[in-house]
Design an enzyme around this catalytic site. Structure first.
Site: not given
Length: 430
Positions: A149-151
């Site tokens: 998720s995300s990073g």
């Protein structure tokens, strides 16, 4: 909303020199249904921490899923805050939850070391964890997957580029393309400040594809399949990143940018699939109408596990789109000039119920390509296009309408699009 730093994470790209790690035959096995920390898993230049989850239902040679948390998070937090452990209990695969320990607790996706196989930094540490799981838990090396998720999604794309022979598939929630961050100077924890995360780095599909191929420049074998997710209202890692990721991975697979199929598996979701000539879906992308920087939300992990093929062929539940129109009408107004045009489209709900969350699909004539748009998110920019509502116009009341539009380049054909469908239902025109 999560802190902006959670929009960033490093992609794992390490050398498979982990084969040189000495793994003791008595390596500790995570207790069933218990998250267990592993302190000695092999070379660890990124100074990461490793946690593993081995469910009671794990078979003799389970699949392995590397699950990467967003910036500011940790492996234990991603374990408790996502659905992957519960799915592991159901389907019997092992989950490895690493923790990043530097740069806002982000995985390194910006350094030169992270962007090449065996370069060092976090990727080598992550590969050490994969190799450890294969040895200590007798994991199946032919069924290794990565998600984040995300990073962690940014790191997912890195891993898929650096280690295409290790991972069979990956699922990136709110990521950026492989190689998007030039270096640490663009890794800026402030909304809109990063050229990469704000979608201001413009490259052709070939250029994006070349960056991913450079992760393992000598590799010519089969590539891991890729699933991509993004919310249309994400103002931390901008929605434009989804199209850039699509451009990158379809180019790596040698696929066109026009989806081979488009559907709406859940209310407000638009799914684009890009398949090869044999019908195998190599790239799959989900546009989530009105969603901010909050993915994966409930149910999405199940779609990732299904894409990996770890759910015994059982598809995730599909819902009927609430508010799907009994009837709809589209009218358009075109203004054109040499080499360009604008089109304003009015979508009218002629049904008896409100439409909440909508996607308007249509096909542009050959030679037309959208250069900018308003009141909707458009993807891709040519061929079969899907326009997805923004947060402020997600609902079209019964008897009501909403207007959207775009500017496009054209090579002579200024005709209107064809085949308008709203949430899968054909619309009348005129």
């Amino acid at each position: 909303m999560r802190p902006f730093v959670k929009a960033f994470a490093g992609i794992c790209s390490g050398a498979v020199i982990v084969a040189a790690c000495a793994m003791a035959a008595s390596a500790p096995r995570a207790s069933a249904a218990t998250l267990t920390q592993v302190t000695d898993f092999g070379p660890n230049p990124g100074n990461l921490q490793m946690y593993s989850y081995v469910p009671a239902s794990a078979p003799a040679h389970p699949a392995i899923v590397l699950a990467l948390h967003p910036c500011g998070g940790s492996g234990p937090q991603f374990y408790s805050g996502s659905e992957f452990a519960g799915l592991a209990d159901r389907y019997g695969f092992v989950v490895v939850y690493p923790s990043a320990t530097h740069m806002y607790n982000c995985f390194d996706s910006w350094s030169a070391q992270a962007k090449v196989r065996g370069g060092g930094s976090d990727p080598v540490s992550l590969m050490s964890m994969v190799t450890y799981a294969e040895r200590a838990y007798h994991g199946d090396p032919d069924r290794v997957y990565v998600t984040g998720s995300s990073g962690g999604a940014m790191e997912t794309n890195i891993m898929l580029g650096d280690y295409p022979d290790v991972f069979k598939a990956g699922a990136a929630f709110m990521g950026v393309p492989f190689g998007c961050f030039v270096d640490a100077s663009d890794y800026i924890p402030s909304p809109g400040a990063s050229n990469c995360a704000s979608g201001r780095i413009n490259k052709t599909p070939q250029q994006w594809g070349d960056l991913a191929r450079a992760g393992d420049p000598g590799y010519t074998g089969p590539r891991p399949r890729v699933q991509l997710w993004h919310g249309t209202a994400d103002n931390l890692v901008y929605y434009a990143e989804l199209q850039q990721e699509i451009d990158q991975w379809t180019n790596v697979f040698g696929l066109g940018r026009t989806p081979t199929s488009t559907d709406t598996p859940q209310s407000g979701w638009t799914r684009w699939r890009f398949a090869d000539s044999a019908g195998k879906v190599d790239v799959e992308a989900y546009s989530i109408a009105g969603a901010g920087h909050v993915l994966p939300s409930t149910g999405m992990a199940g779609y990732a596990i299904h894409f990996f093929g770890l759910d015994s062929g059982t598809p995730p539940p599909t819902t009927t789109t609430p508010g799907a129109p009994a009837a709809c009408r589209v009218t358009d107004a075109i203004s054109s000039w040499s080499g360009g045009m604008t089109e304003n489209i009015t979508i009218s709900n002629t049904g008896s119920a409100a439409i909440t969350g909508w996607s308007l699909a249509f096909t542009l004539p050959a030679g037309q390509a959208i250069t900018s748009g308003w009141s909707a998110a458009y993807s891709p920019t040519s061929g079969q296009v899907t326009a997805t509502n923004l947060g402020y116009n997600a609902t079209i009341p019964a008897g009501g309408s909403t207007s959207i539009g775009f500017q496009a380049s054209q090579t002579g054909d200024t005709a209107a699009p064809a085949g308008f469908t709203l949430n899968g239902a054909a619309c009348a025109t005129g």
